[in-house]
Design a protein around this motif. Structure first.
Motif, PDB file in Angstrom:
ATOM      1  N   ARG A  46      16.142  44.887   8.619  1.00 21.41           N
ATOM      2  CA  ARG A  46      16.642  43.507   8.562  1.00 21.41           C
ATOM      3  C   ARG A  46      15.649  42.556   9.223  1.00 21.41           C
ATOM      4  O   ARG A  46      15.408  41.447   8.737  1.00 21.41           O
ATOM      5  CB  ARG A  46      18.010  43.445   9.255  1.00 21.41           C
ATOM      6  CG  ARG A  46      18.797  42.188   8.980  1.00 21.41           C
ATOM      7  CD  ARG A  46      20.295  42.366   9.144  1.00 21.41           C
ATOM      8  NE  ARG A  46      20.653  43.289  10.201  1.00 21.41           N
ATOM      9  CZ  ARG A  46      21.272  44.448   9.992  1.00 21.41           C
ATOM     10  NH1 ARG A  46      21.578  44.830   8.761  1.00 21.41           N
ATOM     11  NH2 ARG A  46      21.588  45.222  10.999  1.00 21.41           N
ATOM     12  N   ASP A  47      15.045  42.987  10.329  1.00 21.96           N
ATOM     13  CA  ASP A  47      14.044  42.169  11.015  1.00 21.96           C
ATOM     14  C   ASP A  47      12.801  42.002  10.149  1.00 21.96           C
ATOM     15  O   ASP A  47      12.219  40.914  10.071  1.00 21.96           O
ATOM     16  CB  ASP A  47      13.691  42.816  12.356  1.00 21.96           C
ATOM     17  CG  ASP A  47      12.843  41.923  13.232  1.00 21.96           C
ATOM     18  OD1 ASP A  47      13.190  40.737  13.397  1.00 21.96           O
ATOM     19  OD2 ASP A  47      11.827  42.410  13.770  1.00 21.96           O
ATOM     20  N   VAL A  48      12.388  43.076   9.468  1.00 21.47           N
ATOM     21  CA  VAL A  48      11.256  43.004   8.545  1.00 21.47           C
ATOM     22  C   VAL A  48      11.544  42.009   7.426  1.00 21.47           C
ATOM     23  O   VAL A  48      10.697  41.177   7.068  1.00 21.47           O
ATOM     24  CB  VAL A  48      10.943  44.408   7.971  1.00 21.47           C
ATOM     25  CG1 VAL A  48       9.970  44.307   6.795  1.00 21.47           C
ATOM     26  CG2 VAL A  48      10.370  45.321   9.054  1.00 21.47           C
ATOM     27  N   ARG A  49      12.740  42.062   6.865  1.00 23.77           N
ATOM     28  CA  ARG A  49      13.102  41.163   5.764  1.00 23.77           C
ATOM     29  C   ARG A  49      13.070  39.699   6.192  1.00 23.77           C
ATOM     30  O   ARG A  49      12.721  38.816   5.398  1.00 23.77           O
ATOM     31  CB  ARG A  49      14.519  41.490   5.251  1.00 23.77           C
ATOM     32  CG  ARG A  49      14.650  42.755   4.439  1.00 23.77           C
ATOM     33  CD  ARG A  49      14.025  42.650   3.069  1.00 23.77           C
ATOM     34  NE  ARG A  49      14.573  41.589   2.234  1.00 23.77           N
ATOM     35  CZ  ARG A  49      15.608  41.723   1.422  1.00 23.77           C
ATOM     36  NH1 ARG A  49      16.247  42.883   1.343  1.00 23.77           N
ATOM     37  NH2 ARG A  49      16.004  40.723   0.672  1.00 23.77           N
ATOM     38  N   ARG A  50      13.455  39.428   7.447  1.00 20.15           N
ATOM     39  CA  ARG A  50      13.434  38.045   7.927  1.00 20.15           C
ATOM     40  C   ARG A  50      12.019  37.487   7.963  1.00 20.15           C
ATOM     41  O   ARG A  50      11.811  36.278   7.816  1.00 20.15           O
ATOM     42  CB  ARG A  50      14.063  37.954   9.320  1.00 20.15           C
ATOM     43  CG  ARG A  50      15.582  37.961   9.327  1.00 20.15           C
ATOM     44  CD  ARG A  50      16.135  37.522  10.670  1.00 20.15           C
ATOM     45  NE  ARG A  50      15.930  38.520  11.694  1.00 20.15           N
ATOM     46  CZ  ARG A  50      16.858  39.398  12.083  1.00 20.15           C
ATOM     47  NH1 ARG A  50      18.055  39.397  11.507  1.00 20.15           N
ATOM     48  NH2 ARG A  50      16.597  40.276  13.031  1.00 20.15           N
ATOM     49  N   LYS A  51      11.037  38.364   8.166  1.00 18.50           N
ATOM     50  CA  LYS A  51       9.645  37.928   8.293  1.00 18.50           C
ATOM     51  C   LYS A  51       8.906  37.958   6.960  1.00 18.50           C
ATOM     52  O   LYS A  51       8.067  37.089   6.689  1.00 18.50           O
ATOM     53  CB  LYS A  51       8.938  38.794   9.336  1.00 18.50           C
ATOM     54  CG  LYS A  51       9.506  38.579  10.739  1.00 18.50           C
ATOM     55  CD  LYS A  51       9.156  39.687  11.706  1.00 18.50           C
ATOM     56  CE  LYS A  51       9.798  39.421  13.061  1.00 18.50           C
ATOM     57  NZ  LYS A  51       9.706  40.563  13.974  1.00 18.50           N
TER      58      LYS A  51
END
Length: 248
Positions: A46-51
């Motif tokens: 989820r953190d990767v997708r935000r970036k």
């Protein structure tokens, strides 16, 4: 043998051996104790997708360098299926064997950038993900050569996330803080204070100088580059960070 000793000083060939070893969990195959990744990878992704916001677009070309074989490449593959992306995976043959074949997936066996034959994709990749890989490149090869090869792949508007970078300087700052002392004591079950030495070399470890040098090199090459924090809920957010690079 402790988990730290089991997975310390891993190399590309060391990961090849882990990938081919029976009896390991999918997290142990990528060099982590289960406690470091089990139950966390959905939050990590989820953190990767935000970036990597290009993943939210349609029909992108996506490259994962060193995907391993845990939950993350499967989560990425599912996104690519949903969004119509083409997914390129570059890792050892042993590691790639754990990822199922799929019409949207092209596998490039070998060590990046020497192997894998990705030259035909120069300037054509919309998303490049390099997660928890840089620390191994740092001790085995030239991180600048690695970075330059990643940058050469990016299409206009393309995004590169060099994620989960263990920064020993950030780690020291944390363990010198009140929060870090409390964390250390809770983990060890003792009243001891962690030993922290500033202004001392840490051979073979990435520090602020290395992280900022990569940012500076990318900017000098005409790319926008940033050091960005990990989401607070990630298991090592207090001592790791990400580098996000965008081709204008």
């Amino acid at each position: 043998m402790t988990d730290h000793q089991r997975f310390a000083a891993l190399t590309f060939d060391g990961f090849r051996a882990l990938a081919a070893t029976d009896g390991l969990s999918r997290y142990e195959r990528i060099g982590f104790p289960d406690s470091y990744r089990a139950g966390h990878e959905a939050n990590i992704y989820r953190d990767v997708r935000r970036k990597l916001t290009n993943l939210d677009l349609r029909d992108q070309r996506v490259l994962d360098i060193g995907p391993g074989c845990s939950d993350l490449p499967h989560l990425l593959l599912e996104t690519c299926r949903q969004q119509g992306h083409e997914l390129l995976l570059c890792d050892s043959p042993e590691m790639l064997a754990h990822i199922p074949d799929d019409p949207r997936v092209r596998k490039f066996p070998g060590r990046f950038p020497q192997d894998g034959d990705l030259a035909a994709h120069a300037g054509r990749v919309d998303v490049v993900l390099v997660y928890s890989v840089l620390q191994y490149v740092f001790v085995e090869a030239s991180v600048f050569d690695f970075l330059d090869a990643c940058l050469a792949l990016l299409a206009p508007g393309g995004q590169l996330l060099i994620g989960d970078v263990p920064n020993v300087s950030k780690r020291k700052r944390f363990f010198a803080s009140d929060a870090g002392v409390r964390c250390h004591r809770a983990f060890t079950g003792t009243d001891e204070t962690p030993e922290v030495r500033f202004n001392a070399p840490d051979r073979g470890k990435i520090d602020d100088a290395a992280v900022l040098a990569l940012v500076a090199r990318a900017r000098a090459a005409g790319f926008d580059a940033y050091v960005v924090p990990q989401a607070a809920e990630l298991p090592m957010a207090n001592r790791r960070e990400d580098i996000l690079i965008v081709r204008p």
